[in-house]
Scaffold this active site. Structure first.
Site: not given
Ligand code: ADP
Ligand code: MG
Length: 530
Positions: A135, A156, A158, A163, A337, A398, A402-403, A497
Site C-alpha cells: 500500500r 510511506e 508499506n 491493512s 523508511k 521517523k 511500522e504500525g 483515511r
Molecule cells: P507508520 O509506518 O507508523 O504508519 P507513517 O510514515 O505512515 O508511519 O506515519 C504515520 C502517520 O503520520 C501518517 O499516517 C501521517 O498521518 C503522518 N505523517 C507521516 N509522514 C508525514 C508527512 N511527511 N507529512 C504529513 N504527515 C505525515
Molecule cells: Mg502509515
C-alpha cells in the site's frame, strides 16, 4: 490554513442535529450489515483481558471527503511501477547489504530481521517466489503559489501487513448507500454525485493477489500433499479482525482456498517442516493436515510482537520453509523508511537503476524532501534542520518502524535527538511535513479512542485532512534475470483515511483516524482561499 474554494464551501452541508442523528443511525446499521466492523477494546475477565464477543462499526466519516480526481488517477496509474520498484529492490540483496547492516548496528529490531536473512542466504532459502501486498500512502500537496496544481506526495510505502483493504471496500459502499438512499440532505453540495464516488475493490483485489501466490505454488513448487492452504500469521487479540476476515472470505468463497490463522506464539506447535522444507499445518480441531502454499503476515512488523526468542525462531522457521511468503524478511526490510529516504535523495541514481525506462519521473514527483541523520553530507544537512527549532517544525522524524505511533513531530524533534547519543541518530530519517488542504467532515466513532473507555459513540465535526492509500499486488521471483522476474503485477483498490487536522498521526487502528472514501473533484476545487 488553506481551504476549499467557494465552489464547495458548502461541503459538507450544515445539517440539523435531528438530520445528523438520522444519518448516523442509518450509517451504523448499514455498516454492521456489511461487516464494516472492528472488535471493541478488550475487557478484563478472571482469565485476563478478553475481546468482547460482539462487534461495532469501525470509525468512518459521515461524508466522502473531496479529493482531486487528477491526484487519485495519478496514484492509481503509477502503482504498478511502484510494485516493480519494490520487487527489484528486494531482488537486489547486494544493494540492501549496503544499507541494512549500518542500521542493524543501531536498531535491534532491524538486526533481528537481518540476522534471519544472514542465516538463510547461503543455501537456506527454499522458495524463489515472493508475494508483495503493498500500500503506497499519499497526501495531497498544494503549492501556495496561485494557480498551482495539486500533486500527490508519498507518506510511506508499506510492504508488510498493509491493512484496511477489507474495510475500505465497505467504506465506499457505505457512502454510496447514504447518497443513493437520499440520506444526505438535499442541500448537499453539487460535488456529491454518484459519478464522483469511486468504489474500492481492495478486498477482492488483495484476495486475488493471494490466490495468485497460491496458484503459483501449486504450479511451480509441486505440492506433496493433496490438501493445501493459505496460513495467515496474525496478532493475538487482533481488534481489526473483520478487515482480515473479508479477505479470507474472498479466498474461501470465491477462490475455494482453505485459510487458517496462527500467531507467532502458536505457529510452531501447529506446523512442522518436512526434510524438504515443506510446511505442514495440522488443524488444531480436526487434526487434518495441509501443505501451506502461502504465509500471509498480518503480524511480525513491530518489535513488541516478538515476546521471546521462540518468536524469532518461529519467524526463522517459517522463512526457511518452502511456502511463499507475503512478505519475506527481505521484502519487509525493503519497506523501511530508510529505503524511501535513499531513493528520495535528489541526486539518487537508484530509482533509475531499479526502474529503467519506466515512470521514473512520475515516481520522483511523489517524493517529499527526506534527509538521513547520519554523518554523510546530506546527513549533516538533516541534522542541522532537525536540531533547529525554527526549521524542525516543518518536519517529522521517523524510526524504522511500522504500525503507527512511532514518529516524532515538529518541535518535539530537537529535544528528542539531544536526549540520544549522536551515534544513534542514523536510525531515523527526517521528512518534510506534507500539508494537505484542510476541509471539513464529521467523524463517526463507536470505538472508544482509548483503552478502558468502553463503547461510547462519538460524532465530531471539524477540520480534517486525508491520506490516500493505493493497494498493489506483485508476485516476483528472487532468481534469474530482472526481465521476467515479475510474474504478476496488479493495482488492488484504494483506502482513504481521514483525521482531525490537529492530530499528527492518522492511524485508524491506533484510534486517531477514520476510514473514508473519495468524492472526486477538479483541480481547481482546491485553492489558497480563506
Ligand atoms: P507508520 O509506518 O507508523 O504508519 P507513517 O510514515 O505512515 O508511519 O506515519 C504515520 C502517520 O503520520 C501518517 O499516517 C501521517 O498521518 C503522518 N505523517 C507521516 N509522514 C508525514 C508527512 N511527511 N507529512 C504529513 N504527515 C505525515
Ligand atoms: Mg502509515
Amino acid at each position: 490554513m488553506m481551504a476549499y474554494v467557494k465552489e464547495f464551501a458548502d461541503y459538507p452541508p450544515e445539517i440539523s442535529q435531528q438530520q445528523q442523528d438520522f444519518a448516523v443511525g442509518q450509517l451504523k446499521n448499514y455498516a454492521l450489515s456489511v461487516g464494516f466492523t472492528v472488535k471493541p477494546f478488550a475487557v478484563q475477565t478472571d482469565d485476563g483481558p478478553k475481546l468482547p464477543e460482539g462487534a461495532v462499526p469501525a470509525p468512518i466519516t459521515l461524508y466522502p471527503s473531496l479529493f482531486p480526481k487528477s491526484c487519485f488517477e495519478e496514484a492509481l496509474d503509477i502503482q504498478q511501477s511502484y510494485n516493480t520498484l519494490y520487487a527489484n529492490i528486494t531482488r537486489d540483496t547486494a544493494w540492501l547489504e549496503d544499507i541494512v547492516p549500518q542500521l542493524a548496528k543501531i536498531d535491534d529490531f532491524v538486526e533481528n530481521l537481518w540476522n534471519i536473512h544472514l542465516q538463510l542466504k547461503d543455501g537456506g532459502y527454499t522458495q524463489p517466489l515472493t508475494l508483495g501486498l503493498f500500500r503506497s500512502d499519499y497526501m495531497v500537496h498544494l503549492d501556495k503559489t496561485p494557480g498551482s496544481k495539486p500533486q500527490i506526495r508519498q507518506v510511506e510505502f508499506n510492504t508488510i501487513a498493509s491493512s484496511f483493504g477489507g474495510l475500505s471496500t465497505r467504506a465506499a459502499q457505505i457512502h454510496r448507500y447514504l447518497l443513493t438512499n437520499n440520506i444526505y440532505p438535499s442541500t448537499s453540495s453539487s460535488a456529491l454525485s454518484p459519478d464522483a464516488l469511486a468504489p474500492s475493490d481492495a478486498a477482492a483485489g488483495l484476495a486475488h493477489g493471494l490466490a495468485n501466490g497460491h496458484k503459483a505454488y501449486l504450479s511451480h513448487t509441486k505440492p506433496t500433499m493433496e490438501d493445501t492452504c493459505i496460513l495467515f500469521i496474525v496478532q493475538p487479540s487482533e481488534r481489526n479482525i473483520f478487515d482480515q476476515q473479508h479477505i479470507e472470505n474472498e479466498l474461501v468463497n470465491t477462490h475455494s482456498i482453505p485459510v487458517f490463522r496462527s500467531t507467532l506464539a502458536t505457529v510452531l506447535t501447529q506446523t512442522h517442516l518436512t526434510d524438504t522444507s515443506v510446511l505442514i499445518y495440522t488443524h488444531p480441531s480436526t487434526q487434518r493436515k495441509y501443505e501451506v502454499t502461502l504465509l500471509y503476515y498480518r503480524a511480525g512488523y513491530a518489535p513488541t510482537e516478538y515476546t521471546s526468542p521462540a518468536d524469532w525462531t518461529a519467524r526463522l522457521t517459517l522463512e526457511r520453509s518452502r511456502a511463499i511468503k507475503c512478505p519475506t524478511v527481505l521484502l519487509q526490510l525493503a519497506g523501511m523508511k530508510k529505503v524511501q529516504q535513499v531513493l528520495a535523495l535528489p541526486d539518487s541514481p537508484h530509482l533509475q537503476r531499479f526502474l529503467p525506462n519506466a515512470d521514473t519521473e512520475r515516481l520522483r514527483n511523489t517524493f517529499a524532501l527526506m534527509y538521513p541523520l547520519d554523518s554523510t553530507p546530506s546527513g549533516k544537512e538533516g541534522q542541522a534542520i532537525a536540531l533547529n527549532e525554527a526549521t524542525a517544525k516543518g518536519y517529522v522524524l521517523k524510526p524504522q518502524r511500522e504500525g503507527g505511533g512511532n514518529n516524532i513531530y515538529r518541535s518535539d524533534i530537537p529535544a528528542f535527538l539531544k536526549e540520544r547519543p549522536e551515534s544513534e541518530w542514523g536510525a531515523y530519517v527526517l521528512m518534510q511535513m506534507i500539508e494537505p488542504p484542510a476541509q471539513r467532515n464529521t467523524i463517526v466513532r463507536m470505538t472508544a479512542a482509548k483503552e478502558g473507555q468502553g463503547v461510547v459513540g462519538v460524532v465530531e465535526t471539524g477540520g480534517v485532512i486525508c491520506e490516500l492509500g493505493i493497494y498493489g499486488t506483485c508476485l516476483f521471483s528472487m532468481a534469474g534475470q530482472t526481465a521476467g522476474a515479475v510474474q504478476s503485477n496488479e493495482v488492488a483498490g484504494y483506502l482513504l483515511r481521514t483525521k482531525g487536522d490537529t492530530s499528527s498521526e492518522g492511524g485508524v487502528a491506533a484510534g486517531f483516524g477514520a476510514l473514508d472514501s473519495v468524492c472526486l473533484v477538479g483541480d481547481d476545487a482546491l485553492g489558497a482561499g480563506s
